[in-house]
Design a protein around this motif. Structure first.
Motif, PDB file in Angstrom:
ATOM      1  N   LYS A 149       0.828  -1.213   0.000  1.00 34.94           N
ATOM      2  CA  LYS A 149       0.000   0.000   0.000  1.00 34.94           C
ATOM      3  C   LYS A 149       0.857   1.256   0.000  1.00 34.94           C
ATOM      4  O   LYS A 149       0.515   2.259  -0.647  1.00 34.94           O
ATOM      5  N   GLU A 150       1.984   1.215   0.721  1.00 39.55           N
ATOM      6  CA  GLU A 150       2.849   2.394   0.822  1.00 39.55           C
ATOM      7  C   GLU A 150       3.767   2.560  -0.381  1.00 39.55           C
ATOM      8  O   GLU A 150       4.483   3.553  -0.486  1.00 39.55           O
ATOM      9  N   GLY A 151       3.770   1.600  -1.279  1.00 48.24           N
ATOM     10  CA  GLY A 151       4.536   1.745  -2.508  1.00 48.24           C
ATOM     11  C   GLY A 151       6.004   1.378  -2.421  1.00 48.24           C
ATOM     12  O   GLY A 151       6.810   1.816  -3.254  1.00 48.24           O
ATOM     13  N   PHE A 152       6.373   0.573  -1.443  1.00 47.24           N
ATOM     14  CA  PHE A 152       7.756   0.105  -1.352  1.00 47.24           C
ATOM     15  C   PHE A 152       8.096  -0.832  -2.511  1.00 47.24           C
ATOM     16  O   PHE A 152       7.220  -1.530  -3.038  1.00 47.24           O
ATOM     17  N   THR A 153       9.369  -0.850  -2.881  1.00 41.78           N
ATOM     18  CA  THR A 153       9.879  -1.940  -3.708  1.00 41.78           C
ATOM     19  C   THR A 153      10.047  -3.136  -2.781  1.00 41.78           C
ATOM     20  O   THR A 153      10.774  -3.051  -1.785  1.00 41.78           O
ATOM     21  N   ILE A 154       9.402  -4.237  -3.090  1.00 46.22           N
ATOM     22  CA  ILE A 154       9.325  -5.369  -2.159  1.00 46.22           C
ATOM     23  C   ILE A 154       9.853  -6.645  -2.809  1.00 46.22           C
ATOM     24  O   ILE A 154       9.582  -6.915  -3.981  1.00 46.22           O
ATOM     25  N   LYS A 155      10.577  -7.418  -2.017  1.00 47.72           N
ATOM     26  CA  LYS A 155      10.937  -8.778  -2.389  1.00 47.72           C
ATOM     27  C   LYS A 155      10.528  -9.701  -1.246  1.00 47.72           C
ATOM     28  O   LYS A 155      10.765  -9.402  -0.078  1.00 47.72           O
ATOM     29  N   LEU A 156       9.919 -10.794  -1.612  1.00 47.33           N
ATOM     30  CA  LEU A 156       9.594 -11.829  -0.637  1.00 47.33           C
ATOM     31  C   LEU A 156      10.703 -12.880  -0.666  1.00 47.33           C
ATOM     32  O   LEU A 156      11.044 -13.380  -1.737  1.00 47.33           O
ATOM     33  N   ASN A 157      11.248 -13.205   0.488  1.00 46.72           N
ATOM     34  CA  ASN A 157      12.326 -14.187   0.588  1.00 46.72           C
ATOM     35  C   ASN A 157      11.797 -15.498   1.151  1.00 46.72           C
ATOM     36  O   ASN A 157      11.215 -15.519   2.236  1.00 46.72           O
ATOM     37  N   MET A 158      12.015 -16.576   0.415  1.00 47.08           N
ATOM     38  CA  MET A 158      11.628 -17.897   0.891  1.00 47.08           C
ATOM     39  C   MET A 158      12.845 -18.806   0.935  1.00 47.08           C
ATOM     40  O   MET A 158      13.623 -18.847  -0.016  1.00 47.08           O
ATOM     41  N   VAL A 159      13.015 -19.532   2.044  1.00 51.53           N
ATOM     42  CA  VAL A 159      14.045 -20.563   2.157  1.00 51.53           C
ATOM     43  C   VAL A 159      13.357 -21.912   2.027  1.00 51.53           C
ATOM     44  O   VAL A 159      12.707 -22.380   2.978  1.00 51.53           O
ATOM     45  N   PRO A 160      13.417 -22.558   0.862  1.00 52.47           N
ATOM     46  CA  PRO A 160      12.756 -23.855   0.692  1.00 52.47           C
ATOM     47  C   PRO A 160      13.487 -24.950   1.483  1.00 52.47           C
ATOM     48  O   PRO A 160      14.696 -25.144   1.334  1.00 52.47           O
ATOM     49  N   LEU A 161      12.754 -25.662   2.316  1.00 51.02           N
ATOM     50  CA  LEU A 161      13.317 -26.701   3.175  1.00 51.02           C
ATOM     51  C   LEU A 161      12.697 -28.048   2.821  1.00 51.02           C
ATOM     52  O   LEU A 161      11.472 -28.171   2.680  1.00 51.02           O
ATOM     53  N   LEU A 162      13.552 -29.037   2.685  1.00 52.30           N
ATOM     54  CA  LEU A 162      13.115 -30.366   2.265  1.00 52.30           C
ATOM     55  C   LEU A 162      12.124 -30.961   3.254  1.00 52.30           C
ATOM     56  O   LEU A 162      12.392 -31.058   4.458  1.00 52.30           O
ATOM     57  N   GLY A 163      10.958 -31.332   2.745  1.00 48.82           N
ATOM     58  CA  GLY A 163       9.950 -31.972   3.572  1.00 48.82           C
ATOM     59  C   GLY A 163       9.199 -31.034   4.497  1.00 48.82           C
ATOM     60  O   GLY A 163       8.353 -31.470   5.288  1.00 48.82           O
ATOM     61  N   ILE A 164       9.484 -29.754   4.417  1.00 46.39           N
ATOM     62  CA  ILE A 164       8.831 -28.772   5.285  1.00 46.39           C
ATOM     63  C   ILE A 164       7.927 -27.851   4.461  1.00 46.39           C
ATOM     64  O   ILE A 164       6.713 -27.844   4.614  1.00 46.39           O
ATOM     65  N   ASN A 165       8.536 -27.072   3.577  1.00 45.44           N
ATOM     66  CA  ASN A 165       7.760 -26.115   2.785  1.00 45.44           C
ATOM     67  C   ASN A 165       8.084 -26.175   1.297  1.00 45.44           C
ATOM     68  O   ASN A 165       7.681 -25.296   0.530  1.00 45.44           O
ATOM     69  N   ASP A 166       8.823 -27.199   0.875  1.00 52.27           N
ATOM     70  CA  ASP A 166       9.235 -27.268  -0.532  1.00 52.27           C
ATOM     71  C   ASP A 166       8.051 -27.504  -1.475  1.00 52.27           C
ATOM     72  O   ASP A 166       8.169 -27.304  -2.686  1.00 52.27           O
ATOM     73  N   ASP A 167       6.912 -27.898  -0.915  1.00 50.57           N
ATOM     74  CA  ASP A 167       5.718 -28.064  -1.741  1.00 50.57           C
ATOM     75  C   ASP A 167       4.999 -26.737  -1.985  1.00 50.57           C
ATOM     76  O   ASP A 167       3.989 -26.691  -2.702  1.00 50.57           O
TER      77      ASP A 167
END
Length: 320
Positions: A149-167
């Protein structure tokens, strides 16, 4: 201008304002006590500014504020405003878990903050709890929405972990696409402070999951960071992968770090550091400059993650 012994111009400094964090992520600091300390233990922000003034004079163009969780610093907004006052052209960025971001987003924007990287490892509440030991998804998403909403340049960072969130790799990518913000997938960086069983995905494995649904084109290295960029032609979307295990990861490294303990760190992986805390506290410009140049001189050619080595560095003190 700061140039290391391998000819790389160092114009980007990451500054950890605190080792304190309100999350206990399994890849960072899962076994650290929640009562890690108080703000009185942190280096005073005016002392950090003593260093920043010298760094800017030496040609630093980008400053990223990190932690721990930097939004735990009560004076974070006026601190960023003071950096902006030093030089409005400095690219001021922040890395946060966004748990505290929503009520601060507008003030941070007005203070001069330009970019925000937000950790988002899952879109499922139970997985956020599993990874971070905090029931925080709603506040994270509120923080992201406020930043958009405030107009920032944004990046979302994800650390994919095996068997946790890799799906959820494609889910996170599509969430970013729908919001119109960038996504960066970060290879898990093996370190002695992480949970023992933690295993991450390498760049080729991350790409394999994305290519199962989308056509992917290789672009180039990210001008503003360490990521290699890729494009989804059908979505007109660009995403990045940060892969410290790759041989070419360090070739264009333009960064050094100031830790929450007041130590200049030439490389995230290696333990060598130059302690400038007392010089910052005293505002000794001559010694700050001397040690800044020494840190750049000591910057190694590369890390050792490509040799399957494990770092002993506490990332929550250095900002990752």
């Amino acid at each position: 201008m700061l140039v290391d012994s391998f000819g790389r111009t160092i114009d980007y400094i990451r500054i950890s304002l605190t080792e304190r964090c309100n999350f206990r992520c399994m890849y960072c600091m899962p076994n650290t006590p929640m009562d890690i300390g108080s703000e009185s233990d942190d280096v005073p922000l005016d002392s950090v500014l003593n260093f920043i003034k010298i760094a800017i004079k030496q040609g630093v163009k980008k400053i990223r504020i990190t932690g721990g969780e930097p939004l735990l610093r009560s004076q974070i907004v006026p601190f960023i405003a003071k950096i902006y006052e030093l030089n409005p052209n400095i690219d001021i960025a922040l890395t946060t878990n966004a748990f505290l971001l929503a009520p601060l987003a507008k003030d941070l924007k007005q203070a001069g903050l330009k970019r925000i990287n937000i950790s988002l490892d899952s879109l499922k509440p139970e997985k956020i709890v599993l990874i971070s030991k905090r029931d925080g998804l709603n506040k994270i998403l509120q923080g992201i929405e406020s930043a958009v909403k405030e107009g920032f340049t944004i990046k979302l960072n994800m650390v994919p972990l095996l068997g946790i969130n890799d799906d959820e790799i494609v889910d996170i990518l599509e969430y970013g696409i729908n919001l119109g913000v960038g996504v960066r997938f970060i290879e898990f960086m093996e370190n002695t402070h992480a949970k023992d069983s933690t295993k991450g995905l390498r760049a080729n494995e991350i790409l394999h999951k994305i290519k199962a649904k989308y056509e992917v084109d290789l672009l180039e290295k990210d001008f503003f960071g360490p990521a290699t960029l890729f494009k989804l032609p059908t979505k007109d979307c660009i995403f990045g992968i940060i892969a410290p295990h790759n041989d070419d990861f360090c070739k264009t490294c333009n960064r050094i770090r100031l830790s929450s303990e007041g130590k200049l760190i030439p490389c995230l992986y290696h333990e060598n550091a130059v302690d400038i805390k007392e010089h910052m506290l005293r505002g000794n410009e001559k010694e700050i400059l001397k040690n800044l140049k020494l840190c750049v001189e000591k910057k190694p050619e590369k890390n050792d993650w490509d040799n399957n080595e494990v770092s002993t560095r506490a990332f929550y003190k250095t900002g990752g």
